[in-house]
Structures are given as structure tokens and as C-alpha cells.
Design a protein around this motif. Sequence first.
Motif, PDB file in Angstrom:
ATOM      1  N   PHE A  96      44.495  44.592   4.416  1.00 44.32           N
ATOM      2  CA  PHE A  96      45.375  45.552   4.161  1.00 44.32           C
ATOM      3  C   PHE A  96      44.966  46.292   2.519  1.00 44.32           C
ATOM      4  O   PHE A  96      45.320  46.862   2.498  1.00 44.32           O
ATOM      5  N   ASN A  97      44.595  45.257   1.995  1.00 45.09           N
ATOM      6  CA  ASN A  97      44.663  45.393   0.078  1.00 45.09           C
ATOM      7  C   ASN A  97      46.391  45.925  -0.211  1.00 45.09           C
ATOM      8  O   ASN A  97      45.845  46.630  -0.437  1.00 45.09           O
ATOM      9  N   CYS A  98      47.138  45.735   0.184  1.00 52.04           N
ATOM     10  CA  CYS A  98      48.233  46.365  -0.354  1.00 52.04           C
ATOM     11  C   CYS A  98      48.456  45.821  -2.060  1.00 52.04           C
ATOM     12  O   CYS A  98      48.042  44.922  -2.061  1.00 52.04           O
ATOM     13  N   SER A  99      48.454  47.224  -2.128  1.00 51.79           N
ATOM     14  CA  SER A  99      48.908  47.489  -3.881  1.00 51.79           C
ATOM     15  C   SER A  99      49.700  47.279  -4.941  1.00 51.79           C
ATOM     16  O   SER A  99      49.941  47.220  -5.754  1.00 51.79           O
ATOM     17  N   ILE A 100      51.451  47.582  -4.032  1.00 52.31           N
ATOM     18  CA  ILE A 100      52.595  47.202  -4.018  1.00 52.31           C
ATOM     19  C   ILE A 100      53.194  47.207  -3.729  1.00 52.31           C
ATOM     20  O   ILE A 100      53.424  47.363  -2.052  1.00 52.31           O
ATOM     21  N   ILE A 101      54.291  47.059  -3.950  1.00 51.15           N
ATOM     22  CA  ILE A 101      55.614  46.312  -2.725  1.00 51.15           C
ATOM     23  C   ILE A 101      57.254  47.256  -3.714  1.00 51.15           C
ATOM     24  O   ILE A 101      57.453  47.314  -4.545  1.00 51.15           O
ATOM     25  N   ILE A 102      57.838  48.139  -2.445  1.00 46.37           N
ATOM     26  CA  ILE A 102      58.639  48.922  -2.906  1.00 46.37           C
ATOM     27  C   ILE A 102      59.913  48.541  -1.465  1.00 46.37           C
ATOM     28  O   ILE A 102      59.605  48.146  -0.160  1.00 46.37           O
ATOM     29  N   PRO A 103      61.085  47.764  -1.982  1.00 47.91           N
ATOM     30  CA  PRO A 103      62.082  47.718  -0.981  1.00 47.91           C
ATOM     31  C   PRO A 103      62.692  48.947  -1.060  1.00 47.91           C
ATOM     32  O   PRO A 103      62.553  50.572  -1.712  1.00 47.91           O
ATOM     33  N   VAL A 104      63.318  49.203   0.460  1.00 51.22           N
ATOM     34  CA  VAL A 104      64.161  50.261   0.951  1.00 51.22           C
ATOM     35  C   VAL A 104      65.385  49.853  -0.016  1.00 51.22           C
ATOM     36  O   VAL A 104      66.190  49.305  -0.205  1.00 51.22           O
TER      37      VAL A 104
END
Length: 226
Positions: free
Chosen positions: A100-108
Motif C-alpha cells: 500500500f506504499n504507506c508514507s507516514i506513521i501516526i499514533p492514536v
Amino acid sequence: MKENLWNRFLNLFFPRRCACCKQVIAEGALCESCLPSLKTLHSPVIPCESPLDGLTAVFYYSGAGAALMREFKFHRQFQCYQLLLQETFENQIDELYQKFNCSIIIPVPMYIDAKRKRGFNQSEYIASRLAKSMSLPYQPSAIKKIRSNKVQHHLSKAERAENVKNVYKVQLPHTVADKTVLLVDDITTTGATLQECAAVLKAAGAAKVYGAAVFFTPHVQPLDKV
């Protein structure tokens, strides 16, 4: 993941106990009797509703798994995550989301008072290490929890969805605009929290939002009763 020498030294003076049954153990976080009750999902892809484009969890929140998370989350026993959960979680999420080529990781995010009281946000801890493992940018400040709400644990599915309405706000829209976001939480049950965060991210311009949680709690019948 092997324990470092400092942890081994501490264990000489403060004997380590199994996170589940509390009996003294030489190393690790679980005794041999409790370890088999740490269960992974046979099918980690969980059906979800829009605005999430996908949702994945790796372990069942039951037995030794639930005990490990409680010790990590409420008592800051980081080895409970590091030794038995982290590697499996990161490997599976990496494998599932590569395409899916995720570009950024963000936590809840947590509400500021709750984070101050606990001393850390477990989802930030998990997400930051996942970002490093996947070699992706990590942005813990993209979403903010702007007010406190009820604890979700005892709420029905409908109540959970209502409980998280208007609780989250994107404060750094430029970091998510046109991005494929991987949103990380510790536990998901109905997916209400992840879905609400995904909704505000998409309203701020995110192209797609996928959810990843370490644990899944199947919402049994009582949770569907209002």
C-alpha cells in the motif's frame, strides 16, 4: 528479542515474575505454562467500515496477551512489549502493508492529562518503533486529542462510536495532505477510535488511512447491547 545485561543484573535483586501468573521466572516476560495462551490472529485483516481503508491486528487481547499489555501499558514494564510482542507485530504489519506504499506513521493520541498521569502514550511507543522498523517518517503530533471522554471498555459498539465524536483534531494538516497514513493503536475492539481518527485525517487531506493495532478484542454480544 534478547534481554540486555542491565535487565539481567536487575533481575538478580528484583526477581522477574511472569506477567500472567506472577510466578518467579529466570528471564523473559512469561513462564512456559502461560506462553501458549499468547495467541495470534489466524486472519489479521479485520473487516472495517469507511473511513478506514483497512484494519489489521496481530494478537488476541486475551490470556497472556492481555496480561502483557496491562503490564506494559499501566505499569511501564516495557520488556513485556519488547520481548514477546514487538518483533511479531512489526514483521506482520510490514509484510501486510508494503503493497500500500504507506508514507507516514501516526499514533492514536492520548488526552494530555491522561498521558501525564500514565507517564507515556503506549501507542506512541509502539508506533515510533514500527516507523523505525519500516523506515517510514513518524509524526506523533499530527493528531491531537482535544478533550477527555469516557473509557471505551464498558461501552456498547454504538456508544463507542458516539464517545469518540469530535474528540480528535488534525493540528498539522500539511504532514498528511495527499499521504497514505498508517495509523497505530495498541488495542482495537470495534474500530471506533481508529475510524474517528481516520475521518479527521481524511478531512484534512489524507489520501488513504490504514489502521494497525497490536491487539484485537472481539466484541462479543454484550458489547452490542445499548
